[in-house]
Design an enzyme around this catalytic site. Structure first.
Site, PDB file in Angstrom:
ATOM      1  N   HIS A  76       0.797  -1.235   0.000  1.00 11.19           N
ATOM      2  CA  HIS A  76       0.000   0.000   0.000  1.00 11.19           C
ATOM      3  C   HIS A  76       0.826   1.280   0.000  1.00 11.19           C
ATOM      4  CE1 HIS A  76       0.901  -0.189   4.320  1.00 11.19           C
ATOM      5  NE2 HIS A  76       0.712   1.117   4.313  1.00 11.19           N
TER       6      HIS A  76
HETATM    7  C1  UD1 Z   1      -2.297   5.612   5.396  1.00  7.09           C
HETATM    8  C2  UD1 Z   1      -1.042   6.239   5.993  1.00  7.09           C
HETATM    9  C3  UD1 Z   1       0.088   5.222   5.966  1.00  7.09           C
HETATM   10  C4  UD1 Z   1      -0.318   3.926   6.644  1.00  7.09           C
HETATM   11  C5  UD1 Z   1      -1.618   3.412   6.035  1.00  7.09           C
HETATM   12  C6  UD1 Z   1      -2.105   2.214   6.798  1.00  7.09           C
HETATM   13  C7  UD1 Z   1      -0.753   8.645   5.625  1.00  7.09           C
HETATM   14  C8  UD1 Z   1      -0.032   9.677   4.865  1.00  7.09           C
HETATM   15  N1  UD1 Z   1      -0.616   7.381   5.205  1.00  7.09           N
HETATM   16  O1  UD1 Z   1      -2.019   5.321   4.048  1.00  7.09           O
HETATM   17  O2  UD1 Z   1       1.205   5.751   6.676  1.00  7.09           O
HETATM   18  O3  UD1 Z   1       0.702   2.982   6.446  1.00  7.09           O
HETATM   19  O4  UD1 Z   1      -2.628   4.435   6.120  1.00  7.09           O
HETATM   20  O5  UD1 Z   1      -2.995   1.448   6.043  1.00  7.09           O
HETATM   21  O6  UD1 Z   1      -1.416   8.953   6.569  1.00  7.09           O
HETATM   22  N2  UD1 Z   1      -9.338   4.385   0.988  1.00  7.09           N
HETATM   23  C9  UD1 Z   1     -10.539   3.750   0.882  1.00  7.09           C
HETATM   24  N3  UD1 Z   1     -11.172   3.379   2.042  1.00  7.09           N
HETATM   25  C10 UD1 Z   1     -10.651   3.613   3.268  1.00  7.09           C
HETATM   26  C11 UD1 Z   1      -9.426   4.270   3.360  1.00  7.09           C
HETATM   27  C12 UD1 Z   1      -8.777   4.652   2.217  1.00  7.09           C
HETATM   28  O7  UD1 Z   1     -11.056   3.523  -0.212  1.00  7.09           O
HETATM   29  O8  UD1 Z   1     -11.279   3.235   4.276  1.00  7.09           O
HETATM   30  C13 UD1 Z   1      -8.636   4.758  -0.269  1.00  7.09           C
HETATM   31  C14 UD1 Z   1      -8.970   6.164  -0.754  1.00  7.09           C
HETATM   32  O9  UD1 Z   1      -8.976   6.131  -2.149  1.00  7.09           O
HETATM   33  C15 UD1 Z   1      -7.787   6.959  -0.276  1.00  7.09           C
HETATM   34  C16 UD1 Z   1      -6.654   5.956  -0.367  1.00  7.09           C
HETATM   35  O10 UD1 Z   1      -7.229   4.720  -0.023  1.00  7.09           O
HETATM   36  O11 UD1 Z   1      -7.539   8.097  -1.066  1.00  7.09           O
HETATM   37  C17 UD1 Z   1      -5.479   6.250   0.547  1.00  7.09           C
HETATM   38  O12 UD1 Z   1      -5.933   6.397   1.896  1.00  7.09           O
HETATM   39  P1  UD1 Z   1      -5.105   7.289   2.936  1.00  7.09           P
HETATM   40  O13 UD1 Z   1      -5.684   7.125   4.273  1.00  7.09           O
HETATM   41  O14 UD1 Z   1      -4.945   8.678   2.416  1.00  7.09           O
HETATM   42  O15 UD1 Z   1      -3.657   6.680   2.873  1.00  7.09           O
HETATM   43  P2  UD1 Z   1      -3.184   5.169   3.018  1.00  7.09           P
HETATM   44  O16 UD1 Z   1      -2.565   4.755   1.737  1.00  7.09           O
HETATM   45  O17 UD1 Z   1      -4.294   4.349   3.558  1.00  7.09           O
HETATM   46  N1  UDP Z   2      -3.724  -5.821   8.596  1.00  9.66           N
HETATM   47  C1  UDP Z   2      -4.945  -6.474   8.685  1.00  9.66           C
HETATM   48  N2  UDP Z   2      -5.553  -6.858   7.521  1.00  9.66           N
HETATM   49  C2  UDP Z   2      -4.993  -6.665   6.304  1.00  9.66           C
HETATM   50  C3  UDP Z   2      -3.740  -6.002   6.242  1.00  9.66           C
HETATM   51  C4  UDP Z   2      -3.136  -5.590   7.407  1.00  9.66           C
HETATM   52  O1  UDP Z   2      -5.449  -6.709   9.777  1.00  9.66           O
HETATM   53  O2  UDP Z   2      -5.606  -7.025   5.300  1.00  9.66           O
HETATM   54  C5  UDP Z   2      -3.088  -5.382   9.852  1.00  9.66           C
HETATM   55  C6  UDP Z   2      -1.711  -5.925  10.054  1.00  9.66           C
HETATM   56  O3  UDP Z   2      -1.755  -7.211  10.635  1.00  9.66           O
HETATM   57  C7  UDP Z   2      -1.097  -4.855  10.947  1.00  9.66           C
HETATM   58  C8  UDP Z   2      -1.728  -3.583  10.440  1.00  9.66           C
HETATM   59  O4  UDP Z   2      -2.916  -3.978   9.777  1.00  9.66           O
HETATM   60  O5  UDP Z   2      -1.472  -5.059  12.292  1.00  9.66           O
HETATM   61  C9  UDP Z   2      -0.780  -2.903   9.478  1.00  9.66           C
HETATM   62  O6  UDP Z   2      -1.457  -1.946   8.756  1.00  9.66           O
HETATM   63  P1  UDP Z   2      -0.935  -1.377   7.357  1.00  9.66           P
HETATM   64  O7  UDP Z   2      -0.103  -2.385   6.667  1.00  9.66           O
HETATM   65  O8  UDP Z   2      -2.153  -0.887   6.653  1.00  9.66           O
HETATM   66  O9  UDP Z   2      -0.120  -0.084   7.800  1.00  9.66           O
HETATM   67  P2  UDP Z   2       1.391   0.205   8.248  1.00  9.66           P
HETATM   68  O10 UDP Z   2       1.716  -0.706   9.374  1.00  9.66           O
HETATM   69  O11 UDP Z   2       2.260   0.021   7.046  1.00  9.66           O
HETATM   70  O12 UDP Z   2       1.363   1.642   8.641  1.00  9.66           O
END
Ligand code: UD1
Ligand code: UDP
Length: 388
Positions: free
Chosen positions: A206
């Site tokens: 991601h």
């Molecule tokens: C965010 C965090 C990242 C973290 C990740 C965990 C920032 C800058 N990034 O990244 O550090 O590792 O969360 O998963 O804060 N979206 C959906 N549904 C949701 C959430 C997101 O469709 O419930 C889609 C939207 O198109 C959105 C995109 O995902 O624009 C990115 O979501 P966003 O929360 O901005 O960043 P992440 O990539 O999730």
């Molecule tokens: N995770 C989950 N389901 C998934 C992917 C991740 O429960 O399909 C959990 C994972 O086990 C960990 C956390 O989400 O506890 C990590 O989140 P993510 O990879 O989105 O973010 P990051 O740690 O890179 O910020």
């Protein structure tokens, strides 16, 4: 009773708060949970509250998705209103997301002390939005809960006074220990997907640097599809990556070889992690969970914040320059026999150390936090650390 506000918003923060919130309650601290709404799909948010027994947030700010500036700005405005309403003695933020930075900034501008769980992590790559969020949050924070010895060192190298830093271990380690047995007892994911223990690769993806670059995203999927000819590859897909796949026009033949799933709940994810032959990921949390469960990991990036996981061949960096590099790097890792060490992520009671430190913490600020200019005196009376 001391009242604090905890800010969460993204998936990994729900996992961290599951263990910290309950430890705060046991330590006699009243924890008001504020969800920014950064993640909002049921599979990215509600499912974690249900499964991990996290109390319903008292405020859900419903901010949703957006460009970094707009999203963070909307969060700051909404969090500020909540803080003015509650006037907590401290604001607790987790990790490195936009919700983290927004919480820290909103609190600091109101002269409310900030504590940061997972302080001191560094990739030294300022192109990553998370790196900006971490550095700024650490420099705003009054109490920095560092998970590892390297994190402490990073903070000291940046001139942060030692008295503000508390090495606690990693709260995700606590969560892995707390929920692993439950995952084994209730998760049917292996049977549902017809997977055998140690006979599949688990992947997650991601990071912006991978999803926003179509050629890199194609390289990762092509590498994983190549490996899928050798053993099943399972990929619970982050919504961001699902959208990026459409844009990158990855061939259907490549996608069809990989077992692509909706995002999983924590218990099914834990089960898949524990039984995987190898985990390939760009996630910070999943890299560590691979280590906690003694499963070899390939990190699909050119650097990691979790440097200690590289020791003993437990985690290997593979830069996804093309499909061959991804497949070759993972095959090389499959041949290794990594050596995992105990204790580098703490004693499994990190959340308790954090909660106890918060309950003992005396603010160096005036009681009228919102109008007085505080003197930023570090309180080093609470310094404690977890030994190796
Ligand atoms: C965010 C965090 C990242 C973290 C990740 C965990 C920032 C800058 N990034 O990244 O550090 O590792 O969360 O998963 O804060 N979206 C959906 N549904 C949701 C959430 C997101 O469709 O419930 C889609 C939207 O198109 C959105 C995109 O995902 O624009 C990115 O979501 P966003 O929360 O901005 O960043 P992440 O990539 O999730
Ligand atoms: N995770 C989950 N389901 C998934 C992917 C991740 O429960 O399909 C959990 C994972 O086990 C960990 C956390 O989400 O506890 C990590 O989140 P993510 O990879 O989105 O973010 P990051 O740690 O890179 O910020």
């Amino acid at each position: 009773m001391k009242t604090i506000v905890s800010i969460v918003g993204a998936r990994p923060q729900f996992v961290k708060s599951a263990v910290v919130s309950s430890a705060l309650t046991s330590a006699g601290v009243s924890d008001v949970l504020v969800h920014t709404g950064q993640h909002y799909d049921f599979e990215m948010s509600g499912l974690f509250f249900d499964e991990l027994g996290i109390p319903e947030p008292e405020y859900n700010l419903g901010i949703g998705s957006g460009r970094h500036g707009a999203q963070t700005g909307r969060m700051i405005e909404a969090i500020e209103s909540v803080l003015l309403n509650i006037r907590p003695e401290m604001v607790l933020v987790y990790g490195d997301t936009n919700s983290t930075l927004a919480g820290a900034l909103a609190a600091a501008k109101l002269h409310i002390p900030v504590s940061h769980v997972e302080a001191g992590l560094r990739s030294f790559n300022r192109q990553m939005p998370e790196e900006i969020n971490r550095v700024l949050t650490d420099h705003i924070a009054d109490v920095l809960f560092a998970p590892t010895a390297i994190a402490v060192q990073n903070l000291e190298n940046e001139g942060i006074p030692a008295g503000r830093i508390i090495r606690t271990g990693d709260v995700m380690h606590d969560a892995a220990l707390r929920f692993a047995a439950r995952a084994e007892a209730v998760s049917l994911v292996l049977q549902q997907l017809q997977l055998q223990s140690r006979e599949y690769i688990l992947a997650t993806l991601h990071r912006g640097e991978n999803t926003d670059d179509p050629s890199r995203l194609r390289a990762i999927f092509e590498g994983l599809a190549d490996l899928a000819q050798q053993m099943p590859v399972v990929l619970p897909l982050h919504p961001r990556t699902r959208k990026a796949i459409d844009r990158a026009q990855i061939r259907a033949a490549v996608l069809q070889r990989i077992l692509i799933l909706e995002p999983l709940g924590y218990l099914d994810m834990t089960m898949l992690e524990k039984h995987a032959r190898l985990i390939a990921t760009d996630s910070g949390g999943v890299q560590k969970e691979a280590y906690f469960h003694s499963v070899p990991c390939v990190t699909l990036r050119s650097e990691t914040e979790w440097i200690e996981s590289l020791e003993g061949g437990c985690n290997q960096l593979v830069f996804p320059v093309n499909g061959e590099a991804v497949a070759m790097g993972i095959r090389e890792s499959l041949r290794r026999k990594p050596i995992f060490r105990n204790g580098i992520y703490g004693d499994g009671r990190s959340a308790v150390h954090i909660a106890n430190a918060i309950s003992r913490w005396d603010s160096p600020y005036s009681l009228d936090k919102c109008t007085n200019t505080p003197s930023r005196v570090a309180n080093d009376a609470i310094s404690c650390s977890v030994s190796d």
